[in-house]
Design a protein around this motif. Structure first.
Motif, PDB file in Angstrom:
ATOM      1  N   PRO A 114     -23.214  50.879  14.080  1.00 35.30           N
ATOM      2  CA  PRO A 114     -23.275  50.144  15.352  1.00 35.30           C
ATOM      3  C   PRO A 114     -24.540  50.528  16.115  1.00 35.30           C
ATOM      4  CG  PRO A 114     -21.138  51.226  15.056  1.00 35.30           C
ATOM      5  CD  PRO A 114     -22.060  51.777  14.010  1.00 35.30           C
ATOM      6  N   GLY A 115     -25.198  49.547  16.676  1.00 36.21           N
ATOM      7  CA  GLY A 115     -26.376  49.829  17.492  1.00 36.21           C
ATOM      8  C   GLY A 115     -27.689  49.737  16.753  1.00 36.21           C
ATOM      9  N   LEU A 116     -27.643  49.676  15.417  1.00 33.41           N
ATOM     10  CA  LEU A 116     -28.894  49.632  14.660  1.00 33.41           C
ATOM     11  C   LEU A 116     -29.648  48.328  14.932  1.00 33.41           C
ATOM     12  CD1 LEU A 116     -30.265  51.613  12.746  1.00 33.41           C
ATOM     13  CD2 LEU A 116     -29.252  50.367  10.831  1.00 33.41           C
ATOM     14  N   ALA A 117     -28.905  47.257  15.137  1.00 30.30           N
ATOM     15  CA  ALA A 117     -29.535  45.959  15.391  1.00 30.30           C
ATOM     16  C   ALA A 117     -30.262  45.934  16.732  1.00 30.30           C
ATOM     17  CB  ALA A 117     -28.483  44.854  15.338  1.00 30.30           C
ATOM     18  N   GLU A 118     -29.890  46.861  17.625  1.00 31.01           N
ATOM     19  CA  GLU A 118     -30.532  46.874  18.945  1.00 31.01           C
ATOM     20  C   GLU A 118     -31.901  47.569  18.937  1.00 31.01           C
ATOM     21  OE1 GLU A 118     -26.909  47.311  18.911  1.00 31.01           O
ATOM     22  OE2 GLU A 118     -27.199  45.182  19.333  1.00 31.01           O
ATOM     23  N   LEU A 119     -32.257  48.230  17.835  1.00 31.73           N
ATOM     24  CA  LEU A 119     -33.586  48.836  17.751  1.00 31.73           C
ATOM     25  C   LEU A 119     -34.640  47.743  17.810  1.00 31.73           C
ATOM     26  CD1 LEU A 119     -33.212  51.557  14.952  1.00 31.73           C
ATOM     27  CD2 LEU A 119     -33.411  51.915  17.400  1.00 31.73           C
ATOM     28  N   ALA A 125     -11.949  60.491   7.936  1.00 32.52           N
ATOM     29  CA  ALA A 125     -11.934  60.186   9.366  1.00 32.52           C
ATOM     30  C   ALA A 125     -13.168  60.798  10.028  1.00 32.52           C
ATOM     31  CB  ALA A 125     -10.660  60.745  10.003  1.00 32.52           C
ATOM     32  N   GLY A 126     -13.833  60.009  10.850  1.00 31.09           N
ATOM     33  CA  GLY A 126     -14.995  60.531  11.579  1.00 31.09           C
ATOM     34  C   GLY A 126     -16.213  60.806  10.717  1.00 31.09           C
ATOM     35  N   PRO A 127     -16.601  59.913   9.796  1.00 27.90           N
ATOM     36  CA  PRO A 127     -17.824  60.155   9.020  1.00 27.90           C
ATOM     37  C   PRO A 127     -19.038  60.207   9.942  1.00 27.90           C
ATOM     38  CG  PRO A 127     -17.121  57.875   8.774  1.00 27.90           C
ATOM     39  CD  PRO A 127     -16.018  58.588   9.493  1.00 27.90           C
ATOM     40  N   ASP A 128     -19.932  61.140   9.693  1.00 26.88           N
ATOM     41  CA  ASP A 128     -21.080  61.319  10.586  1.00 26.88           C
ATOM     42  C   ASP A 128     -22.328  60.580  10.125  1.00 26.88           C
ATOM     43  OD1 ASP A 128     -21.007  63.161   8.430  1.00 26.88           O
ATOM     44  OD2 ASP A 128     -22.450  64.468   9.408  1.00 26.88           O
ATOM     45  N   GLY A 129     -22.273  59.952   8.957  1.00 25.23           N
ATOM     46  CA  GLY A 129     -23.452  59.270   8.444  1.00 25.23           C
ATOM     47  C   GLY A 129     -24.004  58.187   9.341  1.00 25.23           C
ATOM     48  N   PRO A 130     -23.175  57.262   9.856  1.00 25.41           N
ATOM     49  CA  PRO A 130     -23.725  56.213  10.722  1.00 25.41           C
ATOM     50  C   PRO A 130     -24.456  56.742  11.952  1.00 25.41           C
ATOM     51  CG  PRO A 130     -21.550  55.582   9.937  1.00 25.41           C
ATOM     52  CD  PRO A 130     -21.766  57.016   9.512  1.00 25.41           C
ATOM     53  N   ALA A 131     -23.870  57.732  12.618  1.00 28.93           N
ATOM     54  CA  ALA A 131     -24.529  58.292  13.802  1.00 28.93           C
ATOM     55  C   ALA A 131     -25.837  58.982  13.432  1.00 28.93           C
ATOM     56  CB  ALA A 131     -23.598  59.279  14.513  1.00 28.93           C
ATOM     57  N   ASN A 132     -25.844  59.692  12.305  1.00 31.49           N
ATOM     58  CA  ASN A 132     -27.065  60.374  11.886  1.00 31.49           C
ATOM     59  C   ASN A 132     -28.156  59.373  11.513  1.00 31.49           C
ATOM     60  OD1 ASN A 132     -25.965  62.919  12.245  1.00 31.49           O
ATOM     61  ND2 ASN A 132     -25.307  63.127  10.127  1.00 31.49           N
ATOM     62  N   LEU A 133     -27.771  58.293  10.829  1.00 30.19           N
ATOM     63  CA  LEU A 133     -28.759  57.283  10.452  1.00 30.19           C
ATOM     64  C   LEU A 133     -29.340  56.603  11.686  1.00 30.19           C
ATOM     65  CD1 LEU A 133     -30.324  55.620   8.448  1.00 30.19           C
ATOM     66  CD2 LEU A 133     -28.283  54.204   8.069  1.00 30.19           C
ATOM     67  N   LEU A 134     -28.489  56.281  12.660  1.00 31.10           N
ATOM     68  CA  LEU A 134     -28.986  55.663  13.884  1.00 31.10           C
ATOM     69  C   LEU A 134     -29.951  56.595  14.603  1.00 31.10           C
ATOM     70  CD1 LEU A 134     -29.005  53.422  15.996  1.00 31.10           C
ATOM     71  CD2 LEU A 134     -26.955  54.458  17.015  1.00 31.10           C
ATOM     72  N   ALA A 135     -29.589  57.860  14.760  1.00 29.19           N
ATOM     73  CA  ALA A 135     -30.472  58.810  15.440  1.00 29.19           C
ATOM     74  C   ALA A 135     -31.781  58.985  14.687  1.00 29.19           C
ATOM     75  CB  ALA A 135     -29.753  60.150  15.605  1.00 29.19           C
ATOM     76  N   ALA A 136     -31.710  59.028  13.355  1.00 34.33           N
ATOM     77  CA  ALA A 136     -32.930  59.177  12.553  1.00 34.33           C
ATOM     78  C   ALA A 136     -33.851  57.978  12.745  1.00 34.33           C
ATOM     79  CB  ALA A 136     -32.559  59.336  11.078  1.00 34.33           C
ATOM     80  N   ALA A 137     -33.278  56.776  12.782  1.00 32.39           N
ATOM     81  CA  ALA A 137     -34.094  55.583  12.993  1.00 32.39           C
ATOM     82  C   ALA A 137     -34.709  55.584  14.386  1.00 32.39           C
ATOM     83  CB  ALA A 137     -33.232  54.332  12.783  1.00 32.39           C
ATOM     84  N   GLN A 138     -33.966  56.044  15.374  1.00 34.33           N
ATOM     85  CA  GLN A 138     -34.500  56.120  16.735  1.00 34.33           C
ATOM     86  C   GLN A 138     -35.670  57.091  16.806  1.00 34.33           C
ATOM     87  OE1 GLN A 138     -30.743  57.121  18.494  1.00 34.33           O
ATOM     88  NE2 GLN A 138     -30.315  55.030  19.171  1.00 34.33           N
TER      89      GLN A 138
END
Length: 328
Positions: A36-41, A119-132
């Motif tokens: 979520p949020g990757l499209a907003e970059l 439950a609670g995989p951290d990959g999506p959040a890490n990928l979003l932060a890395a792209a930011q």
């Protein structure tokens, strides 16, 4: 302008396999769809799926291929680079990249500790932060970076310090150099970039260059050091504390140092070796007098990456010593 995303497998890309356990199966497109949020970059991600393997199977040659592809992406207009891979060897691959990445554009590595079936995989959040981070002007001229748990770490200091925690990555000697807060990249300190190793090692040269890592343990008999100079071109010693070994090993290591580069590091996980504090046989000052090279703040794993690269590129003993001196 875009961000180039290279995927290499690892926990972040895993899904249920045909038998027990998860295996790398998700593509870069799959990973992006789960964020979520990757499209907003303000910059799109262009995906190159390189491999889908556990990071234990990565090689220096593979990482050099990724670096070359990343450099081409920069030449084609990419703002920054993101690499997803397994966490087991991430601290080592990041350090290698940091030695050879010449561009000011951010080169960001990330992954996950919890696979997507949990439950609670951290990959999506890490990928979003890395792209930011990869598209942030604030992250330029910092070399290779590791982004995990919304923290930004310099490749030269970062360590995997826990086997399962989502906060596994830390920089014990310096702390993170920045944070991602509410989607904003905040760099708290800017360490000067080191010289790195400008010469290029070819895959055949790397394959032919063998560097051993020897961890000293209680009541160590040193039998594994016998014949090492006949099979390897270099040695990393992970000594006790500030760089100590049993007295019986000191002459053995001195003899090896007369035949090949031997680098002294600490097995503790943080801190530098000393130089002039202790004077007994097997102490740091004794070993340095016997010709061992001061590994400074480098942990044994990064020291092995650096020594292997320096040997593969044909650097002299003086040049090798100078390269390690940057980490004192």
């Amino acid at each position: 302008m875009s961000i180039a995303l290279f995927t290499l497998g690892g926990t972040i890309s895993m899904a249920g396999g045909p038998s027990a356990g998860v295996v790398p199966r998700l593509t870069g497109a799959d990973l992006m769809a789960a964020v979520p949020g990757l499209a907003e970059l303000d910059r799109p991600l262009e995906v190159q799926d390189v491999q889908a393997v556990p990071s234990a199977n990565l090689t220096l040659a593979t990482m050099l291929e990724v670096v070359d592809a990343a450099a081409q992406a920069i030449a084609d207009g990419a703002t920054g680079i993101v690499v997803t891979q397994g966490t087991d060897t991430l601290e080592e691959t990041a350090f290698l990249v940091d030695q050879v990445w010449p561009h000011p554009n951010p080169f960001v590595l990330t992954g996950a500790m919890r696979n997507p079936t949990l439950a609670g995989p951290d990959g999506p959040a890490n990928l979003l932060a890395a792209a930011q981070v990869a598209c942030s002007p604030a992250a330029r001229d910092l070399g290779a970076l590791v982004v995990f748990n919304d923290q930004i770490h310099a490749a030269r200091w970062v360590r995997k310090t826990h086997s399962t925690s989502t906060a596994a990555f830390a920089s014990p000697n310096a702390g993170p150099i920045g944070q991602v807060v509410e989607g904003q990249v905040r760099i708290l300190t800017r360490p000067a970039r080191l010289d790195g190793v400008p010469a290029r090692a070819e895959p055949a040269e790397l394959e032919a260059t063998k560097v051993a890592l020897y961890t000293v343990t209680l009541d160590d008999d040193g039998l594994l050091l016998r014949g090492l100079a006949d099979t390897h071109q270099g040695l990393i010693v992970a000594g006790y504390g500030v760089g100590h070994v049993p007295a019986a090993l000191a002459p053995v290591l001195g003899e090896l140092a007369a035949r090949m580069p031997v680098v002294l590091t600490s097995r503790t996980g943080a801190g530098s070796i000393a130089r002039n504090t202790y004077g007994s046989i097997g102490s740091e000052s004794d070993l340095l007098k016997r010709g061992l090279i001061d590994g400074g703040f480098l942990d044994p794993y990064k020291a092995r990456i650096l020594l292997r690269w320096l040997l593969a590129t044909g650097e002299s003993l003086d040049e090798i010593t100078a390269a390690f001196a940057q980490h004192h």
